[in-house]
Design a protein around this motif. Structure first.
Motif, PDB file in Angstrom:
ATOM      1  N   TRP A 153       3.340   2.214 -14.877  1.00 10.93           N
ATOM      2  CA  TRP A 153       3.331   1.445 -16.124  1.00 10.93           C
ATOM      3  C   TRP A 153       4.692   1.455 -16.807  1.00 10.93           C
ATOM      4  CZ3 TRP A 153      -0.506  -1.763 -17.215  1.00 10.93           C
ATOM      5  CH2 TRP A 153      -1.720  -1.567 -16.539  1.00 10.93           C
ATOM      6  N   ARG A 154       5.735   1.855 -16.073  1.00  7.53           N
ATOM      7  CA  ARG A 154       7.075   1.809 -16.649  1.00  7.53           C
ATOM      8  C   ARG A 154       7.460   0.358 -16.960  1.00  7.53           C
ATOM      9  NH1 ARG A 154       9.010   5.603 -12.553  1.00  7.53           N
ATOM     10  NH2 ARG A 154       9.973   3.800 -11.546  1.00  7.53           N
ATOM     11  N   GLN A 208      12.255   0.338 -14.916  1.00  8.59           N
ATOM     12  CA  GLN A 208      11.347   0.414 -13.772  1.00  8.59           C
ATOM     13  C   GLN A 208      11.997   1.022 -12.532  1.00  8.59           C
ATOM     14  OE1 GLN A 208      10.065  -3.692 -13.469  1.00  8.59           O
ATOM     15  NE2 GLN A 208       8.233  -3.305 -14.679  1.00  8.59           N
ATOM     16  N   THR A 209      13.300   0.860 -12.371  1.00  6.68           N
ATOM     17  CA  THR A 209      13.957   1.322 -11.149  1.00  6.68           C
ATOM     18  C   THR A 209      14.849   2.542 -11.359  1.00  6.68           C
ATOM     19  OG1 THR A 209      15.774  -0.245 -11.525  1.00  6.68           O
ATOM     20  CG2 THR A 209      13.930  -0.995 -10.155  1.00  6.68           C
ATOM     21  N   GLU A 216       5.246  10.585  -5.916  1.00 11.17           N
ATOM     22  CA  GLU A 216       6.552  11.111  -6.300  1.00 11.17           C
ATOM     23  C   GLU A 216       6.781  11.127  -7.804  1.00 11.17           C
ATOM     24  OE1 GLU A 216       9.680   9.114  -4.282  1.00 11.17           O
ATOM     25  OE2 GLU A 216       9.109   9.852  -2.289  1.00 11.17           O
ATOM     26  N   GLU A 217       6.237  10.163  -8.519  1.00 10.31           N
ATOM     27  CA  GLU A 217       6.555  10.041  -9.942  1.00 10.31           C
ATOM     28  C   GLU A 217       5.332  10.053 -10.844  1.00 10.31           C
ATOM     29  OE1 GLU A 217       9.359   6.889 -10.668  1.00 10.31           O
ATOM     30  OE2 GLU A 217      10.079   6.978  -8.601  1.00 10.31           O
ATOM     31  N   ALA A 271       0.822  -1.214   0.000  1.00 10.75           N
ATOM     32  CA  ALA A 271       0.000   0.000   0.000  1.00 10.75           C
ATOM     33  C   ALA A 271       0.856   1.264   0.000  1.00 10.75           C
ATOM     34  CB  ALA A 271      -0.937  -0.003   1.206  1.00 10.75           C
ATOM     35  N   SER A 272       1.838   1.315   0.905  1.00  7.68           N
ATOM     36  CA  SER A 272       2.669   2.513   0.987  1.00  7.68           C
ATOM     37  C   SER A 272       3.551   2.650  -0.253  1.00  7.68           C
ATOM     38  CB  SER A 272       3.550   2.462   2.234  1.00  7.68           C
ATOM     39  OG  SER A 272       4.477   1.395   2.169  1.00  7.68           O
ATOM     40  N   GLY A 273       4.004   1.528  -0.801  1.00  8.80           N
ATOM     41  CA  GLY A 273       4.844   1.577  -1.991  1.00  8.80           C
ATOM     42  C   GLY A 273       4.108   2.146  -3.194  1.00  8.80           C
ATOM     43  N   LEU A 274       2.883   1.701  -3.407  1.00  7.44           N
ATOM     44  CA  LEU A 274       2.088   2.242  -4.506  1.00  7.44           C
ATOM     45  C   LEU A 274       1.819   3.729  -4.302  1.00  7.44           C
ATOM     46  CD1 LEU A 274      -0.503  -0.654  -5.049  1.00  7.44           C
ATOM     47  CD2 LEU A 274       1.345   0.014  -6.593  1.00  7.44           C
ATOM     48  N   ASN A 275       1.568   4.111  -3.058  1.00  8.52           N
ATOM     49  CA  ASN A 275       1.301   5.516  -2.755  1.00  8.52           C
ATOM     50  C   ASN A 275       2.525   6.382  -3.024  1.00  8.52           C
ATOM     51  OD1 ASN A 275      -0.432   7.619  -1.644  1.00  8.52           O
ATOM     52  ND2 ASN A 275       0.940   7.600   0.131  1.00  8.52           N
TER      53      ASN A 275
END
Length: 346
Positions: A113-114, A180-181, A106-107, A97-101
């Motif tokens: 969808w990268r 992606q990273t 931020e981006e 949850a926090s990662g998706l947020n």
């Protein structure tokens, strides 16, 4: 031969078809003429040479694998972006949850969808090799190892197919992980391939091949074997009918249950290698041993495992569903169960 099967499929769908017994009980197609379905499919199978595992049979399996793998991996790109970031930066991206947020704020939403092109084309190519060659090797090993246990045939067939599938996937995976990273690396495959080649040469595309095999070989071997035995177990112990006595809708239901089971088991087995692959591609370590030491034994098995289960379970279920649906549309039986020669005799 391209137009002929399309025309057949349309006519069959229009007039309807039923289960393999022709008694009108399938519900997969609209209509009641079961005999029509059997006649159409018999003619179709003869035209394509699928009886006995001919070239077109393996072509159908390859095309089905490409579509099912490419489409399903594309659909879960946002979760894959999060998974890779959780592996590379576990302190910042510590939960789903926090990662998706964090990624969203931020981006922006487009960041989720990268690497979509790498997922679509890379895993599409891999899926074609994996499913098509698995069917081919299973037929060959069945004939060569007639006295061996079925599990031996499943293990060898899936491992042999995965070796070639990962060689095809590796360049796409190398670009995808960086996209992606590393937001400033490239936008996708079109600019990522030449940029990676300019920086690291041909070896840059295959730096992660060994750990990729380390991740995907055990996953594939466990996944296919678990799937095959799960299908057989479901028919014998739960459905208590032979596959041929079940409707196509029922057969696809069995495929979905077995597919999810296979995906969950395979994910747990392959999680350590998946963490190592992400670490190597993002230069967090130079060797497999160094990456394993940096991550730690416990983290190798637990880091990103929930997100991988969330991804792989539904993905494998849909993959097998799409794959077997394409086989059914082509007049072939669904996958799995006891070996009785080539699939056309299943």
């Amino acid at each position: 031969w391209v137009w002929w099967p399309v025309n057949r499929w349309w006519k069959v769908a229009a007039v309807g078809g039923v289960d393999s017994r022709g008694d009108g009980g399938d519900g997969w197609w609209f209509g009641v003429d079961g005999g029509k379905w059997e006649r159409e499919m018999s003619e179709f199978r003869t035209k394509l040479g699928v009886e006995g595992g001919g070239l077109y049979y393996y072509g159908i399996c390859t095309a089905g694998g490409m579509f099912s793998a490419g489409a399903t991996h594309l659909a879960v790109t946002p979760l894959d972006v999060l998974k890779v970031n959780m592996q590379v930066n576990p302190i910042k991206f510590h939960s789903i949850a926090s990662g998706l947020n964090i990624l969203w704020k931020e981006e922006g939403p487009s960041s989720l969808w990268r690497g979509w092109s790498g997922k679509l084309f890379g895993y599409g190519v891999q899926g074609g090799f994996k499913f098509g060659l698995y069917e081919f090797f299973k037929s060959q090993y069945t004939n060569m190892l007639a006295d061996e246990r079925q599990s031996v045939v499943f293990f060898l067939s899936s491992a042999s197919a995965q070796v070639f599938a990962d060689v095809a996937l590796c360049p796409f995976e190398a670009v995808k992980v960086r996209v992606q990273t590393q937001p400033n690396f490239a936008k996708g495959l079109s600019d990522g391939f030449p940029k990676l080649y300019a920086r690291e040469g041909l070896s840059g595309f295959y730096k992660g091949l060994l750990p990729l095999w380390g991740r995907n070989l055990p996953f594939s071997m466990i996944m296919f074997t678990t799937f095959e035995h799960s299908v057989d177990l479901i028919y014998r112990k739960i459905v208590q009918r032979r596959k041929e006595e079940c409707s196509r809708a029922q057969q696809l239901g069995v495929t979905c249950v077995a597919g999810y089971t296979a995906g969950a088991v395979g994910t747990i087995v392959s999680n350590p290698a998946d963490n190592i692959v992400a670490s190597l591609y993002n230069k967090k370590a130079n060797t497999v041993l160094q990456a394993a030491r940096n991550i730690g034994l416990v983290n190798l098995f637990t880091r990103s495992l929930p997100i991988r289960v969330a991804i792989v379970g539904p993905v494998l279920t849909l993959q097998w569903f799409f794959y077997d649906s394409i086989k059914v549309l082509s007049g072939l039986p669904t996958s799995g169960g006891r070996i009785r020669g080539v699939e056309s005799g299943a």
